[in-house]
Design a protein around this motif. Sequence first.
Motif, mmCIF file in Angstrom:
data_model
loop_
_atom_site.group_PDB
_atom_site.id
_atom_site.type_symbol
_atom_site.label_atom_id
_atom_site.label_comp_id
_atom_site.label_asym_id
_atom_site.label_seq_id
_atom_site.Cartn_x
_atom_site.Cartn_y
_atom_site.Cartn_z
ATOM 1 N N ASP A 187 0.816 -1.222 0.000
ATOM 2 C CA ASP A 187 0.000 0.000 0.000
ATOM 3 C C ASP A 187 0.848 1.269 0.000
ATOM 4 O OD1 ASP A 187 0.922 -0.066 2.609
ATOM 5 O OD2 ASP A 187 -1.047 -0.348 3.520
ATOM 6 N N LYS A 188 2.141 1.147 0.300
ATOM 7 C CA LYS A 188 3.031 2.310 0.258
ATOM 8 C C LYS A 188 3.789 2.423 -1.068
ATOM 9 C CE LYS A 188 3.834 2.708 5.249
ATOM 10 N NZ LYS A 188 4.869 2.732 6.330
ATOM 11 N N ALA A 189 3.381 1.633 -2.042
ATOM 12 C CA ALA A 189 4.019 1.732 -3.362
ATOM 13 C C ALA A 189 3.901 3.166 -3.873
ATOM 14 C CB ALA A 189 3.368 0.768 -4.338
ATOM 15 N N ARG A 190 4.948 3.643 -4.524
ATOM 16 C CA ARG A 190 5.025 5.052 -4.921
ATOM 17 C C ARG A 190 5.063 5.175 -6.442
ATOM 18 N NH1 ARG A 190 9.553 7.632 -6.039
ATOM 19 N NH2 ARG A 190 10.758 5.902 -5.182
ATOM 20 N N ARG A 191 4.317 6.173 -6.938
ATOM 21 C CA ARG A 191 4.350 6.430 -8.380
ATOM 22 C C ARG A 191 5.699 7.040 -8.750
ATOM 23 N NH1 ARG A 191 4.104 10.673 -11.287
ATOM 24 N NH2 ARG A 191 3.442 11.980 -9.545
ATOM 25 N N LEU A 192 6.297 6.522 -9.823
ATOM 26 C CA LEU A 192 7.576 7.038 -10.298
ATOM 27 C C LEU A 192 7.336 8.207 -11.247
ATOM 28 C CD1 LEU A 192 9.184 3.567 -11.092
ATOM 29 C CD2 LEU A 192 9.807 5.058 -9.183
ATOM 30 N N ASP A 193 8.095 9.265 -11.086
ATOM 31 C CA ASP A 193 7.972 10.408 -11.998
ATOM 32 C C ASP A 193 8.520 10.062 -13.372
ATOM 33 O OD1 ASP A 193 6.813 12.147 -10.152
ATOM 34 O OD2 ASP A 193 8.769 12.690 -9.320
ATOM 35 N N ARG A 194 9.592 9.265 -13.373
ATOM 36 C CA ARG A 194 10.188 8.859 -14.645
ATOM 37 C C ARG A 194 10.915 7.538 -14.489
ATOM 38 N NH1 ARG A 194 13.059 13.416 -16.895
ATOM 39 N NH2 ARG A 194 13.882 11.960 -18.415
ATOM 40 N N ILE A 195 11.121 6.858 -15.603
ATOM 41 C CA ILE A 195 11.810 5.578 -15.622
ATOM 42 C C ILE A 195 12.403 5.425 -17.021
ATOM 43 C CG2 ILE A 195 9.734 4.308 -16.354
ATOM 44 C CD1 ILE A 195 10.597 1.990 -14.560
ATOM 45 N N THR A 196 13.481 4.695 -17.148
ATOM 46 C CA THR A 196 14.106 4.542 -18.464
ATOM 47 C C THR A 196 13.428 3.419 -19.253
ATOM 48 O OG1 THR A 196 15.752 2.907 -17.781
ATOM 49 C CG2 THR A 196 16.323 5.236 -17.478
ATOM 50 N N PHE A 197 13.649 3.432 -20.567
ATOM 51 C CA PHE A 197 13.130 2.357 -21.402
ATOM 52 C C PHE A 197 13.642 1.008 -20.915
ATOM 53 C CE2 PHE A 197 13.021 5.704 -24.884
ATOM 54 C CZ PHE A 197 11.641 5.806 -24.903
ATOM 55 N N GLU A 198 14.919 0.949 -20.588
ATOM 56 C CA GLU A 198 15.528 -0.304 -20.116
ATOM 57 C C GLU A 198 14.794 -0.842 -18.904
ATOM 58 O OE1 GLU A 198 20.067 -1.246 -20.292
ATOM 59 O OE2 GLU A 198 19.846 0.899 -19.908
ATOM 60 N N GLU A 199 14.573 0.045 -17.927
ATOM 61 C CA GLU A 199 13.900 -0.374 -16.706
ATOM 62 C C GLU A 199 12.468 -0.817 -16.981
ATOM 63 O OE1 GLU A 199 16.017 2.365 -13.274
ATOM 64 O OE2 GLU A 199 14.676 3.329 -14.708
ATOM 65 N N MET A 200 11.767 -0.050 -17.814
ATOM 66 C CA MET A 200 10.371 -0.386 -18.112
ATOM 67 C C MET A 200 10.280 -1.699 -18.869
ATOM 68 S SD MET A 200 7.352 0.799 -17.486
ATOM 69 C CE MET A 200 6.556 -0.797 -17.312
ATOM 70 N N LEU A 201 11.246 -1.950 -19.745
ATOM 71 C CA LEU A 201 11.253 -3.205 -20.492
ATOM 72 C C LEU A 201 11.443 -4.385 -19.545
ATOM 73 C CD1 LEU A 201 11.031 -4.313 -23.343
ATOM 74 C CD2 LEU A 201 13.518 -4.135 -23.552
ATOM 75 N N GLU A 202 12.347 -4.238 -18.597
ATOM 76 C CA GLU A 202 12.550 -5.290 -17.604
ATOM 77 C C GLU A 202 11.293 -5.472 -16.757
ATOM 78 O OE1 GLU A 202 14.749 -7.441 -17.314
ATOM 79 O OE2 GLU A 202 16.720 -6.719 -17.905
ATOM 80 N N MET A 203 10.696 -4.352 -16.312
ATOM 81 C CA MET A 203 9.493 -4.429 -15.478
ATOM 82 C C MET A 203 8.372 -5.139 -16.237
ATOM 83 S SD MET A 203 9.901 -2.770 -12.414
ATOM 84 C CE MET A 203 8.497 -1.783 -11.899
ATOM 85 N N ALA A 204 8.206 -4.775 -17.515
ATOM 86 C CA ALA A 204 7.134 -5.375 -18.317
ATOM 87 C C ALA A 204 7.378 -6.866 -18.534
ATOM 88 C CB ALA A 204 7.019 -4.660 -19.658
ATOM 89 N N SER A 205 8.623 -7.238 -18.808
ATOM 90 C CA SER A 205 8.930 -8.644 -19.073
ATOM 91 C C SER A 205 8.888 -9.488 -17.806
ATOM 92 C CB SER A 205 10.307 -8.775 -19.733
ATOM 93 O OG SER A 205 11.331 -8.382 -18.838
ATOM 94 N N LEU A 206 9.034 -8.846 -16.653
ATOM 95 C CA LEU A 206 9.088 -9.576 -15.388
ATOM 96 C C LEU A 206 7.759 -9.601 -14.648
ATOM 97 C CD1 LEU A 206 12.544 -8.217 -14.207
ATOM 98 C CD2 LEU A 206 12.040 -10.555 -14.937
ATOM 99 N N GLY A 207 6.711 -9.074 -15.260
ATOM 100 C CA GLY A 207 5.393 -9.209 -14.620
ATOM 101 C C GLY A 207 4.565 -7.948 -14.532
ATOM 102 N N SER A 208 5.159 -6.761 -14.693
ATOM 103 C CA SER A 208 4.372 -5.531 -14.645
ATOM 104 C C SER A 208 3.460 -5.469 -15.865
ATOM 105 C CB SER A 208 5.291 -4.308 -14.630
ATOM 106 O OG SER A 208 4.540 -3.120 -14.709
ATOM 107 N N LYS A 209 2.167 -5.208 -15.652
ATOM 108 C CA LYS A 209 1.182 -5.272 -16.739
ATOM 109 C C LYS A 209 0.793 -3.898 -17.271
ATOM 110 C CE LYS A 209 0.896 -9.721 -16.026
ATOM 111 N NZ LYS A 209 1.599 -10.653 -16.921
ATOM 112 N N VAL A 210 1.525 -2.848 -16.904
ATOM 113 C CA VAL A 210 1.126 -1.496 -17.296
ATOM 114 C C VAL A 210 1.235 -1.293 -18.800
ATOM 115 C CG1 VAL A 210 1.631 0.969 -17.010
ATOM 116 C CG2 VAL A 210 1.761 -0.570 -15.052
ATOM 117 N N LEU A 211 2.322 -1.796 -19.406
ATOM 118 C CA LEU A 211 2.544 -1.612 -20.841
ATOM 119 C C LEU A 211 2.899 -2.935 -21.507
ATOM 120 C CD1 LEU A 211 4.711 1.652 -20.925
ATOM 121 C CD2 LEU A 211 2.373 1.418 -21.764
#
Length: 409
Positions: A187-211
């Motif tokens: 519940d304390k998860a924080r919205r990120l102001d910015r993130i790199t393509f590399e990080e987002m690609l890893e997040m997406a491939s590892l389970g994040s469903k945002v993109l």
Amino acid sequence: MSLIVQKFGGTSVGTVERIQAVARKVAGFRDQGHDVVVVVSAMSGETNRLIDLAKAMQANPTPRELDVLVSTGEQVTISLLCMALHELGYGAKSYTGSQVRILTDEAHTKARIREIDDHRIRSDLAEGNVVVVAGFQGVDEEGNITTLGRGGSDTTGVALAAALKADECQIYTDVDGVYTTDPRVVDKARRLDRITFEEMLEMASLGSKVLQIRAVEFAGKYNVPLRVLHAFEDGPGTLISLEEESDMENPAISGIAFTRDEAKITVLGVPDTPGLAYQLLGPVSEANIEVDVIVQNVAEDKTTDFTFTVSRGDMAKAEAIVKDLVQQTGAREVKTDNTIAKVSLVGVGMRSHAGIASKMFKALAAESINIQLITTSEIKVSVVIDEKYLELAVRALHAAFDLDKEPAT
């Protein structure tokens, strides 16, 4: 005048009232002087309804005809959104993927975009129109309708932004940005102001469903700034771009991704001979099963235990393939486990921060969580654990790396 490509998903256009709200949001950007191209998905639930209709006719629908059918969902949305914009007094034109000529390969239900003819879009924008394009679809060289696979509207939006050299591609969803982890778990998860393509690609491939992964790959390849925003709540969202933060005090970890969709297959007592990995994984790969974590342990008796993970839905198929190979390799037995999960730390800051893995292992040990497998890359550390400890692990790691706190400035 800046050009913005906006993509709205199925929940954002799920009702007539929501389509009207989207029209008002788009109109607001036009009033600010922006040129706007809008990409929309089918109304929420519509694609599933169409697939069910297809399966009522064929247990395994013909791919070409399935694409013809499911592509109609977006055609409904683009026309309704244009009508809503007309009602507000704005010029707008709708286009299907084939009308724009989003050219794809011939792989029905999972086509890939080859090129986009942006001539008609640029002409309409020059005339002051909002251009509304159906996401998720295109056309092949033979004129056949194709679709890009689940989540393909994200890819359509990014591809159009790249072709048009848009200033920004805005992805509107039911969340207000990319978070340090799933807020439903922490519940304390924080919205990120910015993130790199590399990080987002890893997040997406590892389970994040945002993109959708392919959309992030496309954006990174063509350096299209992406912004994830809430469809009906104001806010800055999260910017996904090429640049890394320059402040050396920024945290090493940007977020925690996780997936429950994991299964483990272990082949015990395999003779340790050259070519073993290919003998076991070659046939699995040829069956179009994606292998994730791979671990090989060699014993003193010159046999090895070979472990790898696949998605849970592929476990039975992979197990059958491997069991057929046991006699060929002389292995002792095959064991499977579909009660595992994967938790991953992601952050470009790992490149300049030592001790990330050891800190992760310490935090998990403090909660008596056993690590079964480990895999790393330059910007991620992933561990496989028992699924029942997944949420505890995510909360423990989120606290250990102070992800609930704003980064130092």
